[in-house]
Design an enzyme around this catalytic site. Structure first.
Site, short mmCIF file in Angstrom:
data_model
loop_
_atom_site.label_atom_id
_atom_site.label_comp_id
_atom_site.label_asym_id
_atom_site.label_seq_id
_atom_site.Cartn_x
_atom_site.Cartn_y
_atom_site.Cartn_z
N TYR A 188 -37.93 26.43 15.58
CA TYR A 188 -37.48 26.31 14.19
C TYR A 188 -37.87 24.93 13.67
O TYR A 188 -37.55 23.91 14.28
CB TYR A 188 -35.97 26.47 14.13
CG TYR A 188 -35.46 26.87 12.77
CD1 TYR A 188 -35.32 28.21 12.44
CD2 TYR A 188 -35.12 25.92 11.82
CE1 TYR A 188 -34.84 28.60 11.20
CE2 TYR A 188 -34.65 26.30 10.58
CZ TYR A 188 -34.51 27.64 10.27
OH TYR A 188 -34.04 28.01 9.03
N TYR B 18 -41.77 30.36 5.21
CA TYR B 18 -40.38 30.01 5.51
C TYR B 18 -39.51 31.23 5.38
O TYR B 18 -39.05 31.58 4.30
CB TYR B 18 -39.91 28.90 4.56
CG TYR B 18 -38.52 28.38 4.87
CD1 TYR B 18 -38.20 27.89 6.13
CD2 TYR B 18 -37.53 28.38 3.90
CE1 TYR B 18 -36.93 27.41 6.41
CE2 TYR B 18 -36.25 27.90 4.17
CZ TYR B 18 -35.96 27.42 5.43
OH TYR B 18 -34.71 26.94 5.71
#
Ligand SMILES: [Zn+2]
Lengths: 386, 131
Positions: free
Chosen positions: A285, A335
């Site tokens: 992440y 994203y």
């Protein structure tokens, strides 16, 4: 009967500056794409887990949008950036115990509006100018970027980490993105470009920060037995873990220094029966470059505090020794919260990465990070059964 | 950059009453006597929900900071705001604006002291400046 969980389907909608469609529409399309990818009829999906983004409108209604009847599992999941990994974990448990046979896990969001800057989507979301939240906003702390900047600065002053070291992560990931047809940003960048990019919130330059994207991503979790008869090579879910540190903001806090990966990582590796040295691909992440650096430390790829030296030692990028964020990550590809690392992990574990396929994909680590290092999930995936 | 406008809600009312008279209130545990941040719903040390308001001496240390860059107006430099996490000497952390110091002069460990700004139409807002 082998009920061991596998990821059998992956659905990715058009991503980025895609306007005129709502998050629920993206979510429905992603689930349809994932079922088709797996070779399943949509009606064979008997479990549905949803994770809504900023638009906050993807939820239980998705069942009706998809016309799914008699589901045996349905729920909304919310642990922010760790949710994608968490959904796969809950789906894996449901499949393993026979509660459901084919569980769709989906994230979708549509924060970008035509003719308004991407940053504004996340700056003002859900902030009411009252009480404690209002006090933070009035003090100038009105976005996740500011909180992550505070975390990153603490790492820098504690361990000597530098902006140039953060920049090495951005440069390496852009080099991967150049090989990813789905990536929104594919033009190569240099460390000088990173340093010259405008300040957003010091210590973050623009090129330290993730993109903002509209779209949806879904995966289908089913059993190893079922997957044998499906279209795609199965991706086995060998291990998983979560960590929610519950940082107290006071004397002695590890805020900014340690993430939940320090706990969820070892737990997931142990469950999978592998060690860190078996990991060939790490999809981490990366809401900010800093998040990658602190995660690498917490998983143990390098010692705590040595992340800066580690990322500049030539391990990252397509020519590096460890394949990290091979699609370009949230910084350069798209994203979709935790679905960004998860989707790329599925591609790599299947061996479908094309120009960006990592050679050593036997063990793929997936990291999800939510809140401001408040919520963490780890998955260990593999093309091989245990 | 000046602080913004904030209005009270029930949870923060006593804190803003304190701010209005120049007192920085934190939470003190009725059980163990430990201090917690103003917004804490239970003691950070022992978990007891019963807490009372207590004034902080207002002295603290910068733990970390960030410099928020605004959007530049025509031909002018972008406005910069320094925000920080301050550890009060009593232990709790507060997030607040730093005033009276250039961004380049801030460092971890900088000793600071609380003050208050009183924007028109809103509650008093605590800020910190070099001690
Ligand atoms: Zn107590």
């Amino acid at each position: 009967m082998n009920r061991a969980p596998v990821i059998a389907g992956l659905g990715i909608t058009e991503l980025g500056k895609v306007y005129g469609r709502s998050a629920p529409e993206f979510a429905a399309e992603a689930v349809r794409l994932a079922a088709a990818d797996a070779g399943l009829d949509l009606a064979e999906v008997d479990g549905l887990l949803t994770n809504t983004g900023l638009s906050r409108d993807v939820g239980l209604g998705l069942q009706r949008d998809l016309g799914l009847r008699d589901l045996r599992l349905l729920s909304e999941v919310q642990a922010y950036g760790s949710s994608a990994g968490a959904m796969v974990q809950y789906a894996s448990m449901a499949v393993s115990c026979g509660m459901a046979d084919a569980v769709a896990c989906v994230f979708a969001d549509a924060p970008l509006k035509e003719r308004s800057p991407g940053g504004s989507a996340y700056a003002s979301a859900g902030r009411a100018p009252k009480g404690w939240q209002g006090l933070a906003a009035a003090s100038g702390i009105s976005s996740a970027t500011t909180m992550y900047a505070l975390a990153a600065r603490r790492h820098m002053t504690t361990y000597g980490t530098t902006s140039e070291q953060f920049g090495a992560i951005a440069v390496a990931q852009r080099a991967w993105a150049a090989r990813n047809p789905l990536a929104q940003l594919r033009e190569p960048i240099t460390l000088a470009d990173h340093q010259a990019s405008r300040w957003i919130t010091e210590p973050f330059h623009l090129l330290d920060c993730c993109l903002v994207s509209n779209g949806g991503v879904a995966v289908i979790v089913t059993s190893a037995d079922r997957a044998v008869h499906l279209r795609q090579p199965p991706v086995h879910v060998l291990g998983w873990g979560q960590a929610h540190p519950g940082h107290v903001m006071g004397r002695g806090s590890e805020f900014g220094l340690v993430s939940g990966a320090a706990i969820s990582g070892p737990a997931a590796l142990k469950m999978a029966g592998v060690t860190l040295s078996d990991v060939g691909v790490a999809e981490l992440y990366d809401c900010y470059t800093y998040t990658v650096l602190v995660s690498l430390e917490d998983y143990g790829f390098c010692a705590k505090g040595e992340g800066g030296d580690f990322v500049t030692s030539g391990v990252l990028g397509p020519e590096g020794s460890l394949a990290v964020n091979t699609g370009g990550g949230q910084l350069s590809s798209y994203y979709m919260w935790g679905m960004t690392p998860l989707s790329e992990a599925v591609v790599q574990a299947r061996g479908q990465g094309g120009d960006r396929q990592a050679a050593r994909n036997d063990v793929v680590l997936v990291s999800g990070n939510g809140g401001v290092l408040d919520h963490h999930s780890t998955l260990v995936l593999s093309p091989h059964a245990r | 950059m000046p602080v913004g406008i904030v209005h009270r809600d029930a949870a923060a009312a006593a804190f803003f009453d304190g701010a209005a008279r120049g007192e920085l209130l934190v939470r003190r545990c009725a059980s163990c006597g430990g201090f917690s941040a103003p917004q804490a719903r239970a003691c950070a040390h022992c978990g007891t929900p019963e807490q009372e308001w207590a004034p902080s001496a207002g002295a603290g240390t910068v733990i970390t900071w960030a410099v928020v860059h605004g959007r530049p107006a025509d031909g002018e430099a972008a406005p910069r705001t320094v925000v920080a996490v301050v550890e009060l000497d009593e232990g709790p952390w507060l997030q607040a604006q730093l005033t009276g110091v250039a961004p380049e002069e801030v460092s971890a460990g900088l000793r600071v002291r609380a003050g208050f700004e009183h924007p028109e139409g809103g509650e008093a807002v605590p800020v910190f400046h070099p001690a």
